[in-house]
Design an enzyme around this catalytic site. Sequence first.
Site, PDB file in Angstrom:
ATOM      1  N   ASP A  67      -4.263   5.605   4.229  1.00  0.00           N
ATOM      2  CA  ASP A  67      -5.254   4.618   3.792  1.00  0.00           C
ATOM      3  C   ASP A  67      -6.040   4.035   4.954  1.00  0.00           C
ATOM      4  O   ASP A  67      -5.698   4.240   6.118  1.00  0.00           O
ATOM      5  CB  ASP A  67      -4.565   3.504   2.978  1.00  0.00           C
ATOM      6  N   ASN A 136       5.218  -5.440  -3.491  1.00  0.00           N
ATOM      7  CA  ASN A 136       4.962  -5.255  -4.926  1.00  0.00           C
ATOM      8  C   ASN A 136       5.102  -3.790  -5.341  1.00  0.00           C
ATOM      9  O   ASN A 136       4.725  -3.414  -6.431  1.00  0.00           O
ATOM     10  CB  ASN A 136       3.563  -5.769  -5.302  1.00  0.00           C
ATOM     11  N   HIS A 138       3.689  -1.158  -3.773  1.00  0.00           N
ATOM     12  CA  HIS A 138       2.563  -0.252  -3.506  1.00  0.00           C
ATOM     13  C   HIS A 138       2.934   0.789  -2.452  1.00  0.00           C
ATOM     14  O   HIS A 138       3.735   0.538  -1.559  1.00  0.00           O
ATOM     15  CB  HIS A 138       1.266  -1.007  -3.160  1.00  0.00           C
ATOM     16  N   GLU A 143      -1.959   0.052  -5.712  1.00  0.00           N
ATOM     17  CA  GLU A 143      -1.412  -1.202  -6.207  1.00  0.00           C
ATOM     18  C   GLU A 143      -0.885  -1.033  -7.641  1.00  0.00           C
ATOM     19  O   GLU A 143      -1.280  -0.097  -8.339  1.00  0.00           O
ATOM     20  CB  GLU A 143      -2.514  -2.271  -6.203  1.00  0.00           C
TER      21      GLU A 143
HETATM   22  C1  GLP Z   1       0.449  -1.947   3.875  1.00  0.00           C
HETATM   23  C2  GLP Z   1      -0.084  -0.495   4.028  1.00  0.00           C
HETATM   24  C3  GLP Z   1       0.956   0.528   3.715  1.00  0.00           C
HETATM   25  C4  GLP Z   1       2.304   0.050   4.181  1.00  0.00           C
HETATM   26  C5  GLP Z   1       2.718  -1.162   3.392  1.00  0.00           C
HETATM   27  C6  GLP Z   1       3.975  -1.816   3.908  1.00  0.00           C
HETATM   28  O1  GLP Z   1      -0.371  -2.800   3.199  1.00  0.00           O
HETATM   29  N1  GLP Z   1      -1.252  -0.145   3.348  1.00  0.00           N
HETATM   30  O2  GLP Z   1       0.582   1.766   4.312  1.00  0.00           O
HETATM   31  O3  GLP Z   1       3.251   1.059   3.975  1.00  0.00           O
HETATM   32  O4  GLP Z   1       1.676  -2.083   3.226  1.00  0.00           O
HETATM   33  O5  GLP Z   1       3.767  -2.488   5.110  1.00  0.00           O
HETATM   34  P1  GLP Z   1       4.931  -2.954   6.060  1.00  0.00           P
HETATM   35  O6  GLP Z   1       5.553  -1.708   6.600  1.00  0.00           O
HETATM   36  O7  GLP Z   1       4.262  -3.770   7.125  1.00  0.00           O
HETATM   37  O8  GLP Z   1       5.885  -3.754   5.227  1.00  0.00           O
END
Ligand code: GLP
Length: 251
Positions: A67, A136, A138, A143
């Site tokens: 992303d 959540n 995702h 989402e």
């Molecule tokens: C973000 C990214 C994801 C990531 C997720 C978890 O918003 N878009 O690619 O895997 O949320 O983030 P974190 O590893 O900081 O908990």
Amino acid sequence: MRIFCGKDYADMSRKAANLVSAQLLLKPDSVLGFASGSTPLGMYEELVARCRLGDLDFSGASAISADEYRGLPPENRQSYRYYMNAHLYDHVNIRKERTFLPDGMAEDSAAACADYEALIRRLGGVDLQVLGVGHNGHIGFNEPGPSFPDETHLVNLAASTVAANRRFFGREEDVPRQALTIGVGTILRARRVLLMVSGSEKADVIKRAFAGPITPELPASALRLHRDVVLVGDEAALSELLAATPAHKGG
Ligand code: GLP
């Protein structure tokens, strides 16, 4: 699904790096899919160290990212292009022109998303897609919603995701509200998925994703439709899932 449980974040990061290393050693021209966020940072450090030691060679590999924020140029420190360069691509011998992210600066996001999906197809698909998971549920930036999105698309970020990302930005109004993300279908078409998870605050979402119903309200639950998912986590993150599904223990 296979589960690797590390005792802590460092152990989990090494285990994940082992799996990426195995992929690259066995198929030097792999198409690797990477994720951003805090969870994979330790794994990227491991991969950089192994490359410096001469144990890993990225020269034949290609890499895509799951992303990118909409509207953040590559030189913005919060863009995922900046993140990938700073944490991995600038420090390993991957050819920079073989590294790709969705174009968050494109005026026509729909066309940029279609181009990205076509690029992944042209590369021959993703061999190993690394993912983290949001609170959540995702994955990438898919989402919770009424259905699982198939291909790369533009998303409006959930309020909880904007709030979680707030810590990286100086001001609330600087946090992007939109992103381009590969779809759940894109993820399911990867030949192997490596889901990384760390910390007790992810324990509940991981349990629900892998021991509850498969539902687009919890996008990570779609990974159970994939036949080669490897879940790598630390004890804090996996405790609830392993308690709920004792058969998984010892993986
Ligand atoms: C973000 C990214 C994801 C990531 C997720 C978890 O918003 N878009 O690619 O895997 O949320 O983030 P974190 O590893 O900081 O908990």
